[in-house]
Design a protein around this motif. Structure first.
Motif, PDB file in Angstrom:
ATOM      1  N   SER A 139     -11.779   2.175  -5.282  1.00 22.88           N
ATOM      2  CA  SER A 139     -12.102   0.983  -6.066  1.00 22.88           C
ATOM      3  C   SER A 139     -13.530   1.053  -6.588  1.00 22.88           C
ATOM      4  N   LEU A 195      -8.640  -2.696  -5.560  1.00 24.14           N
ATOM      5  CA  LEU A 195      -8.170  -2.538  -4.185  1.00 24.14           C
ATOM      6  C   LEU A 195      -8.823  -3.602  -3.321  1.00 24.14           C
ATOM      7  N   ASP A 227     -11.381  -1.446   6.815  1.00 24.36           N
ATOM      8  CA  ASP A 227     -11.906  -0.533   5.796  1.00 24.36           C
ATOM      9  C   ASP A 227     -13.423  -0.583   5.711  1.00 24.36           C
ATOM     10  N   GLY A 263      -2.841   6.595   4.875  1.00 27.75           N
ATOM     11  CA  GLY A 263      -2.277   5.572   5.736  1.00 27.75           C
ATOM     12  C   GLY A 263      -2.317   5.885   7.220  1.00 27.75           C
ATOM     13  N   LEU A 321       1.887   1.850  -3.517  1.00 24.38           N
ATOM     14  CA  LEU A 321       0.712   2.224  -4.300  1.00 24.38           C
ATOM     15  C   LEU A 321       0.326   3.679  -4.034  1.00 24.38           C
ATOM     16  N   ARG A 322       0.383   4.093  -2.785  1.00 24.35           N
ATOM     17  CA  ARG A 322       0.109   5.502  -2.448  1.00 24.35           C
ATOM     18  C   ARG A 322       1.059   6.438  -3.188  1.00 24.35           C
ATOM     19  N   GLN A 336      -8.901  -3.809   3.498  1.00 20.21           N
ATOM     20  CA  GLN A 336      -8.377  -4.396   4.724  1.00 20.21           C
ATOM     21  C   GLN A 336      -9.533  -4.570   5.697  1.00 20.21           C
ATOM     22  N   LEU A 373      -8.447   4.306  -0.683  1.00 20.69           N
ATOM     23  CA  LEU A 373      -7.088   4.263  -0.171  1.00 20.69           C
ATOM     24  C   LEU A 373      -6.765   5.681   0.244  1.00 20.69           C
ATOM     25  N   ARG A 397       0.811  -1.227   0.000  1.00 18.02           N
ATOM     26  CA  ARG A 397       0.000   0.000   0.000  1.00 18.02           C
ATOM     27  C   ARG A 397       0.843   1.275   0.000  1.00 18.02           C
TER      28      ARG A 397
END
Length: 183
Positions: free
Chosen positions: A123, A164, A170, A132, A6-7, A167, A129, A3
């Protein structure tokens, strides 16, 4: 892809979007239309950072559109806690909050019934996302357990729509707005 990587990739992509004014105008139009059709009285939104869509114009016009509407910005009160929201108007004095992000200076707390939430990525099934830190995850989880659960609207650019895997912590957005519209 982890992640964090990806960020970084999505933030670089967002920072280099071609025809950014056109994309932002599409987000603005779609968001304004959605806010007018939802029963929103207290709108929580974010102060834009790192090339996020800037919602302040839409929020200012929404506030002026009917009496009794209120808006609020998030404030980090302490590490690991859900966000607090404090009332905001275009003329509200601002001070630097955590991470240097401006927050209202001395305004009362306000519990939003709708939250605009920035997405680094999102997504097809409306998971987001973020950066973090878990601030919005904790906030949505805390409010979902109460009778005051806000409607969650993710805001992102279409180029950052990704596959995505959510988690465990989420929660999906109720709506996502991009320059292609609302879903």
């Amino acid at each position: 892809m982890p992640r964090a990587a990806l960020r970084r990739q999505l933030l670089a992509l967002r920072g280099a979007l071609p025809q950014r004014p056109t994309a932002d105008a599409g987000i603005e139009a779609a968001l304004a239309a959605l806010l007018e059709r939802l029963p929103v009285h207290r709108l929580g939104f974010y102060w834009p950072i790192q090339q996020e869509f800037d919602p302040r114009g839409v929020v200012s016009r929404w506030l002026a559109g009917a009496p009794g509407r209120q808006a609020a910005l998030p404030v980090v009160s302490r590490p690991g806690a859900p966000l607090d929201f404090h009332q905001w108007e275009p003329a509200t004095p601002m001070v630097a909050g955590h991470y240097g992000i401006p927050v209202p200076d001395g305004t009362p707390p306000l519990l939003p019934d709708v939250l605009l939430i920035p997405c680094v990525g999102f997504s097809e099934d409306k998971f987001r996302l973020g950066y973090g830190g878990g601030f919005y995850d904790r906030t949505l989880a805390a409010l979902a357990a109460s009778a005051n659960a806000p409607v969650a609207i993710g805001i992102g650019h279409e180029a950052c729509r990704i596959a995505l895997v959510p988690q465990e912590h989420d929660l999906p957005m109720d709506w996502v707005v991009s320059e292609r519209g609302v879903f």
